[in-house]
Write a protein that holds these residues in place. Structure first.
Motif, PDB file in Angstrom:
ATOM      1  N   MET A   1       0.839  -1.167   0.000  1.00  0.00           N
ATOM      2  CA  MET A   1       0.000   0.000   0.000  1.00  0.00           C
ATOM      3  C   MET A   1       0.892   1.240   0.000  1.00  0.00           C
ATOM      4  SD  MET A   1      -2.554   1.637   2.894  1.00  0.00           S
ATOM      5  CE  MET A   1      -3.188   0.091   3.371  1.00  0.00           C
ATOM      6  N   ILE A   2       0.597   2.171  -0.872  1.00  0.00           N
ATOM      7  CA  ILE A   2       1.336   3.430  -0.926  1.00  0.00           C
ATOM      8  C   ILE A   2       0.817   4.333   0.179  1.00  0.00           C
ATOM      9  CG2 ILE A   2       1.780   5.493  -2.294  1.00  0.00           C
ATOM     10  CD1 ILE A   2       1.567   3.671  -4.786  1.00  0.00           C
ATOM     11  N   VAL A   3       1.741   4.844   1.016  1.00  0.00           N
ATOM     12  CA  VAL A   3       1.344   5.731   2.106  1.00  0.00           C
ATOM     13  C   VAL A   3       1.884   7.146   1.934  1.00  0.00           C
ATOM     14  CG1 VAL A   3       0.973   3.891   3.783  1.00  0.00           C
ATOM     15  CG2 VAL A   3       3.236   4.899   3.591  1.00  0.00           C
ATOM     16  N   GLY A   4       2.731   7.350   0.922  1.00  0.00           N
ATOM     17  CA  GLY A   4       3.252   8.675   0.639  1.00  0.00           C
ATOM     18  C   GLY A   4       3.979   8.682  -0.689  1.00  0.00           C
ATOM     19  N   ALA A   5       4.022   9.846  -1.337  1.00  0.00           N
ATOM     20  CA  ALA A   5       4.720   9.971  -2.611  1.00  0.00           C
ATOM     21  C   ALA A   5       5.146  11.409  -2.809  1.00  0.00           C
ATOM     22  CB  ALA A   5       3.800   9.550  -3.754  1.00  0.00           C
ATOM     23  N   PHE A   6       6.333  11.594  -3.425  1.00  0.00           N
ATOM     24  CA  PHE A   6       6.709  12.934  -3.827  1.00  0.00           C
ATOM     25  C   PHE A   6       7.763  12.894  -4.929  1.00  0.00           C
ATOM     26  CE2 PHE A   6       9.689  12.181  -0.382  1.00  0.00           C
ATOM     27  CZ  PHE A   6      10.838  12.876  -0.723  1.00  0.00           C
ATOM     28  N   ASP A   7       7.787  13.996  -5.684  1.00  0.00           N
ATOM     29  CA  ASP A   7       8.728  14.126  -6.798  1.00  0.00           C
ATOM     30  C   ASP A   7      10.056  14.640  -6.275  1.00  0.00           C
ATOM     31  OD1 ASP A   7       6.800  13.322  -8.642  1.00  0.00           O
ATOM     32  OD2 ASP A   7       6.039  15.361  -8.853  1.00  0.00           O
ATOM     33  N   THR A   8      11.139  13.999  -6.719  1.00  0.00           N
ATOM     34  CA  THR A   8      12.478  14.349  -6.262  1.00  0.00           C
ATOM     35  C   THR A   8      13.493  13.729  -7.209  1.00  0.00           C
ATOM     36  OG1 THR A   8      13.958  14.373  -4.331  1.00  0.00           O
ATOM     37  CG2 THR A   8      12.706  12.347  -4.718  1.00  0.00           C
ATOM     38  N   THR A   9      14.752  13.845  -6.873  1.00  0.00           N
ATOM     39  CA  THR A   9      15.789  13.050  -7.527  1.00  0.00           C
ATOM     40  C   THR A   9      16.158  11.942  -6.555  1.00  0.00           C
ATOM     41  OG1 THR A   9      16.608  14.949  -8.765  1.00  0.00           O
ATOM     42  CG2 THR A   9      18.085  13.058  -8.564  1.00  0.00           C
ATOM     43  N   ALA A  10      16.102  10.713  -7.035  1.00  0.00           N
ATOM     44  CA  ALA A  10      16.479   9.550  -6.225  1.00  0.00           C
ATOM     45  C   ALA A  10      17.885   9.135  -6.643  1.00  0.00           C
ATOM     46  CB  ALA A  10      15.504   8.404  -6.454  1.00  0.00           C
ATOM     47  N   TYR A  11      18.715   8.811  -5.646  1.00  0.00           N
ATOM     48  CA  TYR A  11      20.102   8.454  -5.902  1.00  0.00           C
ATOM     49  C   TYR A  11      20.405   7.033  -5.469  1.00  0.00           C
ATOM     50  CZ  TYR A  11      20.862  13.427  -6.541  1.00  0.00           C
ATOM     51  OH  TYR A  11      20.793  14.712  -7.002  1.00  0.00           O
ATOM     52  N   GLU A  12      21.201   6.367  -6.274  1.00  0.00           N
ATOM     53  CA  GLU A  12      21.822   5.104  -5.893  1.00  0.00           C
ATOM     54  C   GLU A  12      23.186   5.494  -5.343  1.00  0.00           C
ATOM     55  OE1 GLU A  12      23.457   1.118  -8.113  1.00  0.00           O
ATOM     56  OE2 GLU A  12      21.809   2.222  -9.020  1.00  0.00           O
ATOM     57  N   VAL A  13      23.491   5.043  -4.123  1.00  0.00           N
ATOM     58  CA  VAL A  13      24.735   5.444  -3.465  1.00  0.00           C
ATOM     59  C   VAL A  13      25.482   4.239  -2.907  1.00  0.00           C
ATOM     60  CG1 VAL A  13      23.848   7.727  -2.809  1.00  0.00           C
ATOM     61  CG2 VAL A  13      23.612   5.817  -1.215  1.00  0.00           C
ATOM     62  N   SER A  14      26.782   4.397  -2.785  1.00  0.00           N
ATOM     63  CA  SER A  14      27.607   3.472  -2.019  1.00  0.00           C
ATOM     64  C   SER A  14      28.061   4.261  -0.802  1.00  0.00           C
ATOM     65  CB  SER A  14      28.804   2.993  -2.837  1.00  0.00           C
ATOM     66  OG  SER A  14      28.362   2.209  -3.933  1.00  0.00           O
ATOM     67  N   TYR A  15      27.945   3.665   0.394  1.00  0.00           N
ATOM     68  CA  TYR A  15      28.273   4.425   1.601  1.00  0.00           C
ATOM     69  C   TYR A  15      28.944   3.555   2.654  1.00  0.00           C
ATOM     70  CZ  TYR A  15      24.086   2.507   3.911  1.00  0.00           C
ATOM     71  OH  TYR A  15      23.148   1.665   4.468  1.00  0.00           O
ATOM     72  N   GLN A  16      29.675   4.230   3.539  1.00  0.00           N
ATOM     73  CA  GLN A  16      30.330   3.586   4.663  1.00  0.00           C
ATOM     74  C   GLN A  16      29.470   3.837   5.902  1.00  0.00           C
ATOM     75  OE1 GLN A  16      33.153   1.551   4.841  1.00  0.00           O
ATOM     76  NE2 GLN A  16      32.183   1.236   6.817  1.00  0.00           N
ATOM     77  N   PRO A  17      28.778   2.817   6.420  1.00  0.00           N
ATOM     78  CA  PRO A  17      27.929   3.019   7.593  1.00  0.00           C
ATOM     79  C   PRO A  17      28.719   3.563   8.785  1.00  0.00           C
ATOM     80  CG  PRO A  17      27.470   0.891   6.589  1.00  0.00           C
ATOM     81  CD  PRO A  17      28.709   1.438   5.924  1.00  0.00           C
ATOM     82  N   THR A  18      28.090   4.422   9.544  1.00  0.00           N
ATOM     83  CA  THR A  18      28.724   4.993  10.731  1.00  0.00           C
ATOM     84  C   THR A  18      28.846   3.965  11.852  1.00  0.00           C
ATOM     85  OG1 THR A  18      26.578   5.783  11.534  1.00  0.00           O
ATOM     86  CG2 THR A  18      27.905   7.325  10.205  1.00  0.00           C
ATOM     87  N   THR A  19      28.246   2.802  11.691  1.00  0.00           N
ATOM     88  CA  THR A  19      28.322   1.726  12.685  1.00  0.00           C
ATOM     89  C   THR A  19      29.626   0.940  12.583  1.00  0.00           C
ATOM     90  OG1 THR A  19      27.246   0.210  11.149  1.00  0.00           O
ATOM     91  CG2 THR A  19      25.815   1.393  12.703  1.00  0.00           C
ATOM     92  N   GLY A  20      30.412   1.208  11.527  1.00  0.00           N
ATOM     93  CA  GLY A  20      31.643   0.462  11.312  1.00  0.00           C
ATOM     94  C   GLY A  20      31.440  -0.794  10.481  1.00  0.00           C
ATOM     95  N   SER A  21      30.219  -1.040  10.071  1.00  0.00           N
ATOM     96  CA  SER A  21      29.924  -2.203   9.225  1.00  0.00           C
ATOM     97  C   SER A  21      30.586  -2.053   7.864  1.00  0.00           C
ATOM     98  CB  SER A  21      28.412  -2.349   9.022  1.00  0.00           C
ATOM     99  OG  SER A  21      27.771  -2.533  10.253  1.00  0.00           O
ATOM    100  N   LYS A  22      30.583  -3.154   7.109  1.00  0.00           N
ATOM    101  CA  LYS A  22      31.141  -3.198   5.761  1.00  0.00           C
ATOM    102  C   LYS A  22      30.451  -2.177   4.856  1.00  0.00           C
ATOM    103  CE  LYS A  22      30.762  -6.555   2.301  1.00  0.00           C
ATOM    104  NZ  LYS A  22      30.653  -7.927   1.866  1.00  0.00           N
ATOM    105  N   ARG A  23      31.212  -1.595   3.930  1.00  0.00           N
ATOM    106  CA  ARG A  23      30.675  -0.613   2.983  1.00  0.00           C
ATOM    107  C   ARG A  23      29.490  -1.203   2.228  1.00  0.00           C
ATOM    108  NH1 ARG A  23      32.080   4.190   0.829  1.00  0.00           N
ATOM    109  NH2 ARG A  23      31.633   4.606  -1.348  1.00  0.00           N
ATOM    110  N   VAL A  24      28.437  -0.406   2.098  1.00  0.00           N
ATOM    111  CA  VAL A  24      27.235  -0.803   1.359  1.00  0.00           C
ATOM    112  C   VAL A  24      27.384  -0.263  -0.059  1.00  0.00           C
ATOM    113  CG1 VAL A  24      24.735  -0.550   1.191  1.00  0.00           C
ATOM    114  CG2 VAL A  24      25.829  -0.779   3.435  1.00  0.00           C
ATOM    115  N   LYS A  25      27.289  -1.150  -1.033  1.00  0.00           N
ATOM    116  CA  LYS A  25      27.449  -0.744  -2.430  1.00  0.00           C
ATOM    117  C   LYS A  25      26.097  -0.684  -3.135  1.00  0.00           C
ATOM    118  CE  LYS A  25      32.064  -2.645  -2.818  1.00  0.00           C
ATOM    119  NZ  LYS A  25      32.951  -3.568  -3.513  1.00  0.00           N
ATOM    120  N   ASN A  26      25.922   0.363  -3.921  1.00  0.00           N
ATOM    121  CA  ASN A  26      24.766   0.539  -4.801  1.00  0.00           C
ATOM    122  C   ASN A  26      23.422   0.441  -4.082  1.00  0.00           C
ATOM    123  OD1 ASN A  26      27.107  -0.989  -6.485  1.00  0.00           O
ATOM    124  ND2 ASN A  26      26.172   0.671  -7.631  1.00  0.00           N
ATOM    125  N   HIS A  27      23.312   1.129  -2.948  1.00  0.00           N
ATOM    126  CA  HIS A  27      22.039   1.177  -2.221  1.00  0.00           C
ATOM    127  C   HIS A  27      21.047   2.044  -2.990  1.00  0.00           C
ATOM    128  CE1 HIS A  27      19.181   1.466   1.075  1.00  0.00           C
ATOM    129  NE2 HIS A  27      19.087   2.745   0.754  1.00  0.00           N
TER     130      HIS A  27
END
Length: 102
Positions: A1-27
């Motif tokens: 069920m859709i509970v919200g929607a809005f127009d924006t730019t959506a990004y695919e990112v690779s990031y280093q979690p601040t928890t020290g976990s392994k880098r997340v690729k292409n989120h």
């Protein structure tokens, strides 16, 4: 069920979690509004940014690299996992291309 929607730019990112976990690729996905350095312009692929998103553990204040972008409508949804687990509420983000009518 859709509970919200809005127009924006959506990004695919690779990031280093601040928890020290392994880098997340292409989120997929982080929105324009969830990037500290974002202004009104689309951020170029390869740009280093700081995330201001909290929908994944360790994402807020995490350093990230823009991998791709899509100017689109993003949706917040409630869904029942196929694993039979409890309904997930307010999941961020799904794009129109990822929605199906099943």
């Amino acid at each position: 069920m859709i509970v919200g929607a809005f127009d924006t730019t959506a990004y695919e990112v690779s990031y280093q979690p601040t928890t020290g976990s392994k880098r997340v690729k292409n989120h997929k996905w982080v929105t324009q509004e969830e990037i500290e350095e974002a202004k009104d312009e689309v951020i170029a692929n390869g740009t280093e940014v700081t995330l201001k998103a909290d929908h994944m553990e360790g994402m807020d204040d995490a350093p990230a690299t823009i991998e791709a972008s899509d100017k689109t409508t993003v949706y917040m949804i409630d869904y029942k996992p196929t694993t039979g687990d409890d309904t997930v509420k307010n999941h961020k983000w799904v794009t129109e291309k990822e929605l199906s009518e099943d």
